[in-house]
Write a protein that holds these residues in place. Structure first.
Motif, mmCIF file in Angstrom:
data_model
loop_
_atom_site.group_PDB
_atom_site.id
_atom_site.type_symbol
_atom_site.label_atom_id
_atom_site.label_comp_id
_atom_site.label_asym_id
_atom_site.label_seq_id
_atom_site.Cartn_x
_atom_site.Cartn_y
_atom_site.Cartn_z
ATOM 1 N N UNK A 197 0.829 -1.206 0.000
ATOM 2 C CA UNK A 197 0.000 0.000 0.000
ATOM 3 C C UNK A 197 0.865 1.257 0.000
ATOM 4 N N UNK A 198 1.902 1.264 0.822
ATOM 5 C CA UNK A 198 2.785 2.430 0.893
ATOM 6 C C UNK A 198 3.518 2.620 -0.429
ATOM 7 N N UNK A 199 4.010 1.532 -0.989
ATOM 8 C CA UNK A 199 4.722 1.626 -2.265
ATOM 9 C C UNK A 199 3.814 2.126 -3.379
ATOM 10 N N UNK A 200 2.537 1.780 -3.301
ATOM 11 C CA UNK A 200 1.594 2.181 -4.349
ATOM 12 C C UNK A 200 1.070 3.595 -4.159
ATOM 13 N N UNK A 201 1.442 4.229 -3.047
ATOM 14 C CA UNK A 201 1.096 5.633 -2.880
ATOM 15 C C UNK A 201 0.060 5.963 -1.831
ATOM 16 N N UNK A 202 -0.343 4.996 -0.999
ATOM 17 C CA UNK A 202 -1.311 5.298 0.058
ATOM 18 C C UNK A 202 -0.731 6.341 1.012
ATOM 19 N N UNK A 203 -1.522 7.353 1.334
ATOM 20 C CA UNK A 203 -1.060 8.412 2.225
ATOM 21 C C UNK A 203 -1.134 8.006 3.693
ATOM 22 N N UNK A 204 -1.965 7.006 3.987
ATOM 23 C CA UNK A 204 -2.065 6.492 5.349
ATOM 24 C C UNK A 204 -2.685 5.105 5.285
ATOM 25 N N UNK A 205 -2.573 4.361 6.382
ATOM 26 C CA UNK A 205 -3.074 2.988 6.441
ATOM 27 C C UNK A 205 -3.674 2.799 7.822
ATOM 28 N N UNK A 206 -4.995 2.624 7.876
ATOM 29 C CA UNK A 206 -5.704 2.509 9.147
ATOM 30 C C UNK A 206 -6.305 1.116 9.261
ATOM 31 N N UNK A 207 -5.926 0.390 10.308
ATOM 32 C CA UNK A 207 -6.339 -0.998 10.485
ATOM 33 C C UNK A 207 -7.686 -1.070 11.193
ATOM 34 N N UNK A 208 -8.597 -1.850 10.641
ATOM 35 C CA UNK A 208 -9.887 -2.091 11.274
ATOM 36 C C UNK A 208 -9.706 -3.034 12.457
ATOM 37 N N UNK A 209 -10.486 -2.886 13.545
ATOM 38 C CA UNK A 209 -11.500 -1.838 13.730
ATOM 39 C C UNK A 209 -10.856 -0.554 14.202
ATOM 40 N N UNK A 210 -11.465 0.558 13.864
ATOM 41 C CA UNK A 210 -10.986 1.843 14.345
ATOM 42 C C UNK A 210 -12.188 2.660 14.814
ATOM 43 N N UNK A 211 -11.899 3.715 15.540
ATOM 44 C CA UNK A 211 -12.974 4.549 16.077
ATOM 45 C C UNK A 211 -13.221 5.739 15.161
#
Length: 218
Positions: free
Chosen positions: A88-102
């Motif tokens: 994801x980071x290599x493909x350009x994602x600006x952030x990565x949020x793991x479920x579950x989140x608030x």
């Protein structure tokens, strides 16, 4: 307004995320897609400013789709393996949020993205300080989604129990509803309170010491 496209295969989860986004000032939901093919069509049709992208889509991995998206993207996924995060980071994602989140955790990342977007909207040449500030803007408010030693699945269950209960719940009540030990429920509720997802209050009974109760605030 930052027009946001939500891509998630689960209709219910996509709706929940849409509700989260709608609560963040400056953001609006441009559309929802449930497959990679539908996401491609929505991006062409709607030209969103931001895509919130799941990894697990029924027709194709979101990680394969990500490099094609000519728009800013934040990945929201239950995929926790290093290969997925790295891809994801290599493909350009600006952030990565793991479920579950608030709600708060997503709101912090969206607000950080809005600051980043503002800083990048300039015609003047960047200095190194400008670049450093832009990177910091994206991640200064990042916080852990599930404390070390806790199960994300259990955290999700406790979160959903509080969020849907409609009334304050004690650790004993949450434990009874979910069939777990009171001490376990207490540990997860305390972590949620520390993260700001729930508010801890005191419940005063007729006799004895007051009991802690928890209210979902997201």
């Amino acid at each position: 307004m930052i027009r946001t496209l939500i891509v998630d295969d689960d209709f219910r989860v996509a709706g929940v995320h849409a509700g989260f986004v709608a609560e963040v000032p400056g953001f609006t939901v441009a559309g929802i897609a449930h497959t990679a093919a539908e996401a491609r069509a929505r991006v062409r049709e709607l030209a969103p400013d931001l895509v919130l992208l799941d990894v697990y889509l029924p027709d194709e991995s979101g990680l394969a789709l990500l490099p094609e998206l000519a728009t800013d993207t934040i990945v929201l996924s239950a995929a926790t393996d290093a290969a997925s995060v790295t891809a994801a980071i290599r493909a350009g994602a600006l952030n990565y949020l793991i479920k579950p989140f608030t709600t708060r955790q997503l709101a912090e990342r969206l607000t950080a993205y809005a600051r980043f977007r503002t800083q990048m909207t300039t015609d003047r040449p960047f200095t190194q300080d400008d670049v450093d500030r832009a990177y910091r803007a994206l991640h200064d408010q990042d916080r852990a989604t599930t404390p070390k030693g806790q199960s994300s699945a259990t955290a999700r269950l406790v979160s959903e129990q509080l969020r849907t209960s409609g009334s304050p719940q004690s650790a004993a009540e949450v434990a009874g509803q979910l069939g777990m030990a009171r001490a376990t429920a207490q540990r997860y509720l305390t972590a949620l309170a520390d993260s700001g997802a729930v508010e801890m209050r005191l419940r005063y009974g007729a006799t004895g010491r007051p009991e802690h109760e928890y209210v979902w605030v997201g």
